[in-house]
Write a protein that holds these residues in place. Structure first.
Motif, PDB file in Angstrom:
ATOM      1  N   MET A 112      35.977  27.248  42.071  1.00 45.44           N
ATOM      2  CA  MET A 112      35.087  26.750  41.031  1.00 45.44           C
ATOM      3  C   MET A 112      34.618  27.838  40.073  1.00 45.44           C
ATOM      4  O   MET A 112      34.525  29.009  40.430  1.00 45.44           O
ATOM      5  CB  MET A 112      33.879  26.049  41.659  1.00 45.44           C
ATOM      6  CG  MET A 112      32.997  26.930  42.509  1.00 45.44           C
ATOM      7  SD  MET A 112      31.709  25.975  43.364  1.00 45.44           S
ATOM      8  CE  MET A 112      30.706  25.405  41.997  1.00 45.44           C
ATOM      9  N   ASP A 113      34.344  27.407  38.842  1.00 41.79           N
ATOM     10  CA  ASP A 113      33.808  28.277  37.806  1.00 41.79           C
ATOM     11  C   ASP A 113      32.289  28.363  37.968  1.00 41.79           C
ATOM     12  O   ASP A 113      31.686  27.530  38.654  1.00 41.79           O
ATOM     13  CB  ASP A 113      34.179  27.709  36.433  1.00 41.79           C
ATOM     14  CG  ASP A 113      33.912  28.681  35.302  1.00 41.79           C
ATOM     15  OD1 ASP A 113      33.636  29.867  35.574  1.00 41.79           O
ATOM     16  OD2 ASP A 113      33.988  28.260  34.136  1.00 41.79           O
ATOM     17  N   VAL A 146      35.162  31.726  43.744  1.00 40.42           N
ATOM     18  CA  VAL A 146      34.712  31.666  42.360  1.00 40.42           C
ATOM     19  C   VAL A 146      35.830  32.185  41.459  1.00 40.42           C
ATOM     20  O   VAL A 146      36.385  33.258  41.698  1.00 40.42           O
ATOM     21  CB  VAL A 146      33.429  32.510  42.167  1.00 40.42           C
ATOM     22  CG1 VAL A 146      33.153  32.733  40.684  1.00 40.42           C
ATOM     23  CG2 VAL A 146      32.243  31.829  42.830  1.00 40.42           C
ATOM     24  N   PHE A 147      36.167  31.403  40.431  1.00 37.84           N
ATOM     25  CA  PHE A 147      37.171  31.798  39.436  1.00 37.84           C
ATOM     26  C   PHE A 147      36.488  31.696  38.088  1.00 37.84           C
ATOM     27  O   PHE A 147      36.251  30.595  37.588  1.00 37.84           O
ATOM     28  CB  PHE A 147      38.381  30.869  39.519  1.00 37.84           C
ATOM     29  CG  PHE A 147      39.522  31.270  38.623  1.00 37.84           C
ATOM     30  CD1 PHE A 147      39.991  32.575  38.581  1.00 37.84           C
ATOM     31  CD2 PHE A 147      40.141  30.322  37.814  1.00 37.84           C
ATOM     32  CE1 PHE A 147      41.043  32.943  37.758  1.00 37.84           C
ATOM     33  CE2 PHE A 147      41.202  30.670  36.987  1.00 37.84           C
ATOM     34  CZ  PHE A 147      41.650  31.987  36.957  1.00 37.84           C
ATOM     35  N   THR A 148      36.115  32.833  37.510  1.00 39.93           N
ATOM     36  CA  THR A 148      35.197  32.824  36.392  1.00 39.93           C
ATOM     37  C   THR A 148      35.467  33.949  35.407  1.00 39.93           C
ATOM     38  O   THR A 148      36.114  34.950  35.741  1.00 39.93           O
ATOM     39  CB  THR A 148      33.747  32.958  36.922  1.00 39.93           C
ATOM     40  OG1 THR A 148      32.826  32.892  35.831  1.00 39.93           O
ATOM     41  CG2 THR A 148      33.561  34.277  37.656  1.00 39.93           C
ATOM     42  N   ALA A 149      34.934  33.792  34.199  1.00 41.19           N
ATOM     43  CA  ALA A 149      35.000  34.851  33.197  1.00 41.19           C
ATOM     44  C   ALA A 149      33.786  35.765  33.303  1.00 41.19           C
ATOM     45  O   ALA A 149      33.722  36.803  32.646  1.00 41.19           O
ATOM     46  CB  ALA A 149      35.062  34.246  31.793  1.00 41.19           C
ATOM     47  N   ALA A 150      32.829  35.400  34.153  1.00 40.69           N
ATOM     48  CA  ALA A 150      31.592  36.180  34.298  1.00 40.69           C
ATOM     49  C   ALA A 150      31.858  37.454  35.089  1.00 40.69           C
ATOM     50  O   ALA A 150      32.015  37.421  36.307  1.00 40.69           O
ATOM     51  CB  ALA A 150      30.529  35.335  34.993  1.00 40.69           C
ATOM     52  N   SER A 151      31.892  38.585  34.377  1.00 42.36           N
ATOM     53  CA  SER A 151      32.200  39.859  35.032  1.00 42.36           C
ATOM     54  C   SER A 151      30.953  40.664  35.380  1.00 42.36           C
ATOM     55  O   SER A 151      31.021  41.872  35.633  1.00 42.36           O
ATOM     56  CB  SER A 151      33.116  40.705  34.131  1.00 42.36           C
ATOM     57  OG  SER A 151      32.495  40.946  32.876  1.00 42.36           O
ATOM     58  N   SER A 152      29.809  39.999  35.404  1.00 39.49           N
ATOM     59  CA  SER A 152      28.555  40.657  35.765  1.00 39.49           C
ATOM     60  C   SER A 152      28.566  41.047  37.240  1.00 39.49           C
ATOM     61  O   SER A 152      28.810  40.210  38.117  1.00 39.49           O
ATOM     62  CB  SER A 152      27.375  39.719  35.487  1.00 39.49           C
ATOM     63  OG  SER A 152      26.221  40.145  36.165  1.00 39.49           O
ATOM     64  N   ILE A 153      28.303  42.323  37.526  1.00 38.72           N
ATOM     65  CA  ILE A 153      28.241  42.789  38.906  1.00 38.72           C
ATOM     66  C   ILE A 153      27.125  42.065  39.650  1.00 38.72           C
ATOM     67  O   ILE A 153      27.299  41.637  40.800  1.00 38.72           O
ATOM     68  CB  ILE A 153      28.018  44.310  38.965  1.00 38.72           C
ATOM     69  CG1 ILE A 153      29.164  45.055  38.269  1.00 38.72           C
ATOM     70  CG2 ILE A 153      27.891  44.777  40.417  1.00 38.72           C
ATOM     71  CD1 ILE A 153      30.519  44.809  38.866  1.00 38.72           C
ATOM     72  N   ASP A 154      25.976  41.909  39.000  1.00 39.22           N
ATOM     73  CA  ASP A 154      24.847  41.236  39.649  1.00 39.22           C
ATOM     74  C   ASP A 154      25.194  39.798  40.024  1.00 39.22           C
ATOM     75  O   ASP A 154      24.818  39.319  41.101  1.00 39.22           O
ATOM     76  CB  ASP A 154      23.620  41.239  38.723  1.00 39.22           C
ATOM     77  CG  ASP A 154      23.006  42.624  38.587  1.00 39.22           C
ATOM     78  OD1 ASP A 154      23.287  43.477  39.448  1.00 39.22           O
ATOM     79  OD2 ASP A 154      22.254  42.842  37.617  1.00 39.22           O
ATOM     80  N   LYS A 203      38.742  35.480  35.541  1.00 42.70           N
ATOM     81  CA  LYS A 203      39.752  34.881  34.675  1.00 42.70           C
ATOM     82  C   LYS A 203      40.333  36.009  33.819  1.00 42.70           C
ATOM     83  O   LYS A 203      39.620  36.888  33.357  1.00 42.70           O
ATOM     84  CB  LYS A 203      39.137  33.801  33.793  1.00 42.70           C
ATOM     85  CG  LYS A 203      38.704  32.575  34.584  1.00 42.70           C
ATOM     86  CD  LYS A 203      38.076  31.518  33.688  1.00 42.70           C
ATOM     87  CE  LYS A 203      37.693  30.280  34.484  1.00 42.70           C
ATOM     88  NZ  LYS A 203      37.026  29.249  33.664  1.00 42.70           N
ATOM     89  N   GLY A 204      41.602  35.985  33.625  1.00 43.47           N
ATOM     90  CA  GLY A 204      42.267  37.083  32.937  1.00 43.47           C
ATOM     91  C   GLY A 204      42.955  38.017  33.918  1.00 43.47           C
ATOM     92  O   GLY A 204      43.703  38.903  33.502  1.00 43.47           O
ATOM     93  N   SER A 205      42.697  37.810  35.229  1.00 43.20           N
ATOM     94  CA  SER A 205      43.383  38.591  36.252  1.00 43.20           C
ATOM     95  C   SER A 205      44.823  38.104  36.393  1.00 43.20           C
ATOM     96  O   SER A 205      45.204  37.065  35.849  1.00 43.20           O
ATOM     97  CB  SER A 205      42.666  38.435  37.604  1.00 43.20           C
ATOM     98  OG  SER A 205      41.324  38.856  37.530  1.00 43.20           O
ATOM     99  N   GLN A 206      45.609  38.829  37.151  1.00 41.85           N
ATOM    100  CA  GLN A 206      46.956  38.379  37.473  1.00 41.85           C
ATOM    101  C   GLN A 206      46.866  37.080  38.282  1.00 41.85           C
ATOM    102  O   GLN A 206      45.959  36.900  39.102  1.00 41.85           O
ATOM    103  CB  GLN A 206      47.693  39.441  38.291  1.00 41.85           C
ATOM    104  CG  GLN A 206      47.939  40.750  37.557  1.00 41.85           C
ATOM    105  CD  GLN A 206      48.940  40.596  36.428  1.00 41.85           C
ATOM    106  OE1 GLN A 206      49.893  39.817  36.520  1.00 41.85           O
ATOM    107  NE2 GLN A 206      48.723  41.323  35.348  1.00 41.85           N
ATOM    108  N   ALA A 207      47.812  36.186  38.069  1.00 33.99           N
ATOM    109  CA  ALA A 207      47.819  34.913  38.796  1.00 33.99           C
ATOM    110  C   ALA A 207      47.844  35.133  40.303  1.00 33.99           C
ATOM    111  O   ALA A 207      47.283  34.337  41.064  1.00 33.99           O
ATOM    112  CB  ALA A 207      49.017  34.073  38.355  1.00 33.99           C
ATOM    113  N   SER A 208      48.476  36.221  40.723  1.00 37.40           N
ATOM    114  CA  SER A 208      48.587  36.500  42.159  1.00 37.40           C
ATOM    115  C   SER A 208      47.229  36.755  42.801  1.00 37.40           C
ATOM    116  O   SER A 208      47.060  36.544  44.005  1.00 37.40           O
ATOM    117  CB  SER A 208      49.499  37.706  42.392  1.00 37.40           C
ATOM    118  OG  SER A 208      48.984  38.863  41.752  1.00 37.40           O
TER     119      SER A 208
END
Length: 225
Positions: free
Chosen positions: A54-55, A80-88, A104-109
């Motif tokens: 989930m996002d 979690v599969f998200t564009a939120a790159s916040s460490i917190d 999101k934006g990572s390798q599909a693997s």
């Protein structure tokens, strides 16, 4: 036996792509999909999939849903599969029970690895920021430990050392000449004493402490301090 999956994202094209990809993999069975946090809660309650992906930016309150599912359905793993790159945000998600955090934006693997790891009861974090997340988790645990008594018994220290080597309960039991039931008992005690919820967090909590003595052959009482 196939791993049942459910995907939740409010971007229809992305959601359709994920469902299509994983429906074509023999080891998985996609049982549901949705676009809101409430969809995830409802479907989790009704179908109890093995893994939910989930996002965090969907309508509703994804974090609250994650926490609720972690409390009520601990056997359902959440990635979690998200564009939120916040460490917190990543730290918060891991602390309330997610088994994977993939950007999101990572390798599909990476998403595939996270789903496989979650289904096996393990944790996966996107490698490009995993070290920062782990350091943040350690710092947080260190702050919590500053106000609690983290002294461990001789046997608890032995258990922790085996965990740090990646030993299974069976391997720990064999190495210490105790039963697996006893190992599970000590694991429960350790999680309560260190204020954590799983094996990974036990290791993380122990790693940020100084484990003394290195060998405990004198019959003394080793401790984490």
């Amino acid at each position: 036996m196939k791993v049942s999956l459910a995907f939740f994202d409010d971007h229809p094209i992305l959601l359709e792509g994920l469902v299509g990809i994983y429906s074509g993999k023999e080891e998985f069975a996609v049982v549901a999909q949705g676009g809101t946090a409430l969809d995830a809660l409802r479907i989790a309650e009704d179908l109890k999939p093995n893994v939910i992906v989930m996002d965090l930016s969907m309508p509703g309150d994804p974090m609250a849903v994650i926490q609720l599912l972690s409390e009520k359905h601990a056997d359902i793993r959440i990635v979690v599969f998200t564009a939120a790159s916040s460490i917190d945000m990543a730290v918060q998600a891991l602390k309330i029970g997610v088994s994977g955090y993939v950007l999101k934006g990572s390798q599909a693997s990476e998403l595939y690895q996270a789903i496989k790891a979650a289904s096996a009861g393990e944790t996966f974090i996107t490698p490009c920021f995993a070290s920062k997340v782990i350091m943040a988790l350690k710092s947080d645990e260190a702050r919590k430990a500053a106000g609690v008594d983290a002294r461990l018994s001789y046997r608890e220290v032995q258990i922790v050392r085996h965990l740090m080597r990646g030993s299974t309960n069976k391997e720990i039991a064999s190495g210490l000449s105790i039963s697996e039931k006893t190992v599970k008992h000590y694991m429960s005690v350790l999680m309560q004493k260190l204020a954590v919820r799983n094996r990974l967090e036990v290791v993380l909590a122990a790693q940020k402490l100084t484990l003394l003595p290195e060998r405990a052959d004198d019959g003394g009482r080793p401790q984490l301090n």
